[in-house]
Design a protein around this motif. Sequence first.
Motif, PDB file in Angstrom:
ATOM      1  N   ARG A 124      18.538  65.158 -19.693  1.00 37.81           N
ATOM      2  CA  ARG A 124      19.412  64.073 -20.248  1.00 37.81           C
ATOM      3  C   ARG A 124      20.868  64.455 -20.407  1.00 37.81           C
ATOM      4  O   ARG A 124      21.838  63.672 -20.115  1.00 37.81           O
ATOM      5  CB  ARG A 124      18.812  63.477 -21.364  1.00 37.81           C
ATOM      6  CG  ARG A 124      17.466  62.604 -21.256  1.00 37.81           C
ATOM      7  CD  ARG A 124      17.253  61.840 -22.541  1.00 37.81           C
ATOM      8  NE  ARG A 124      16.957  62.646 -23.830  1.00 37.81           N
ATOM      9  CZ  ARG A 124      15.480  63.293 -23.871  1.00 37.81           C
ATOM     10  NH1 ARG A 124      14.340  63.132 -22.996  1.00 37.81           N
ATOM     11  NH2 ARG A 124      15.173  63.736 -24.868  1.00 37.81           N
ATOM     12  N   MET A 125      20.927  65.458 -21.115  1.00 33.62           N
ATOM     13  CA  MET A 125      22.654  65.978 -21.215  1.00 33.62           C
ATOM     14  C   MET A 125      23.260  66.146 -20.022  1.00 33.62           C
ATOM     15  O   MET A 125      24.210  65.771 -19.590  1.00 33.62           O
ATOM     16  CB  MET A 125      22.732  67.180 -22.010  1.00 33.62           C
ATOM     17  CG  MET A 125      23.915  67.473 -22.660  1.00 33.62           C
ATOM     18  SD  MET A 125      23.806  69.206 -23.364  1.00 33.62           S
ATOM     19  CE  MET A 125      22.864  68.846 -24.529  1.00 33.62           C
ATOM     20  N   SER A 126      22.296  66.741 -18.883  1.00 31.13           N
ATOM     21  CA  SER A 126      23.085  66.953 -17.573  1.00 31.13           C
ATOM     22  C   SER A 126      23.206  65.593 -17.048  1.00 31.13           C
ATOM     23  O   SER A 126      24.433  65.438 -16.272  1.00 31.13           O
ATOM     24  CB  SER A 126      22.027  67.625 -16.884  1.00 31.13           C
ATOM     25  OG  SER A 126      21.978  68.979 -17.221  1.00 31.13           O
ATOM     26  N   GLN A 127      22.457  64.669 -17.103  1.00 33.68           N
ATOM     27  CA  GLN A 127      22.545  63.346 -16.482  1.00 33.68           C
ATOM     28  C   GLN A 127      23.939  62.763 -16.912  1.00 33.68           C
ATOM     29  O   GLN A 127      24.595  61.967 -16.363  1.00 33.68           O
ATOM     30  CB  GLN A 127      21.283  62.736 -16.468  1.00 33.68           C
ATOM     31  CG  GLN A 127      20.335  62.671 -15.543  1.00 33.68           C
ATOM     32  CD  GLN A 127      19.073  61.908 -15.611  1.00 33.68           C
ATOM     33  OE1 GLN A 127      18.553  61.495 -16.550  1.00 33.68           O
ATOM     34  NE2 GLN A 127      18.944  61.592 -14.418  1.00 33.68           N
ATOM     35  N   ARG A 128      23.949  62.729 -18.411  1.00 34.87           N
ATOM     36  CA  ARG A 128      25.054  62.083 -19.187  1.00 34.87           C
ATOM     37  C   ARG A 128      26.370  62.666 -18.698  1.00 34.87           C
ATOM     38  O   ARG A 128      27.411  62.197 -18.415  1.00 34.87           O
ATOM     39  CB  ARG A 128      24.661  62.002 -20.624  1.00 34.87           C
ATOM     40  CG  ARG A 128      25.657  61.263 -21.535  1.00 34.87           C
ATOM     41  CD  ARG A 128      25.150  61.088 -22.776  1.00 34.87           C
ATOM     42  NE  ARG A 128      25.229  62.479 -23.358  1.00 34.87           N
ATOM     43  CZ  ARG A 128      23.976  63.164 -23.763  1.00 34.87           C
ATOM     44  NH1 ARG A 128      22.861  62.646 -23.572  1.00 34.87           N
ATOM     45  NH2 ARG A 128      23.977  64.476 -24.445  1.00 34.87           N
TER      46      ARG A 128
END
Length: 228
Positions: A124-128
């Motif tokens: 999720r951090m990567s996507q954000r």
Amino acid sequence: MTLQEQLDDFKTRFENGEFSFKPTRTQLDIMDRATSELIDGKAAVRALEVGELAPSFVLKDTDGRTVRSEDILARGPLVVSFYRGVWCPYSNLDLQALEASRAAIATHGAELVAISPQSPANSRMSQRQNRVGFPILSDPQGEVAVAFKVRFELPDYLVELYKGIGINLPIVNDDSSWALPMPARYVIASDRTIAYAEVSPDYTRRPDPPVLLPVLERLRTASRHRSF
């Protein structure tokens, strides 16, 4: 600027100490040694190749939804990119380049996913952080990477380096092993045949996503001919 030009520029600036983490010559030599050993060991040669059947997989996305490769392939071709993790700046540049090509990939009737051993929270951090709109799927214990033959165990000396600079893969990946996928890009046809494969034991080198488009166009043309 192509993806590889961006990666080369980052590598030069990183080695010149232009970022907050300034690697020593010894640290850079250790990283280069690990890459050279992976190349010399012909790890990429053992990975799945064009013409082979891609393994089916069932993984979770960042919201805990189940994603089945067979469901995607029933709709059209699938582009799979193996991603090291949010901690790797080269991989993040790769994600951004894929996002820039996502619309073109979709225009060719294909879907795109990245697969990482990291936990859903880190995906999720990567996507954000990278502002990507395609799924980053979590691959617990790297089982899908093993099936594609792109997973490798880090040598002990690289493990010690990573620990020393705060890259704790067992925490990032929620897995006690110290293993990663080699950067790899696959185009999989609807019948699971691999139509394109690029696997790099050198994590600083990645194919530019637009090279996938002619492959996808050939698959779309072949699909149209079969429908007549």
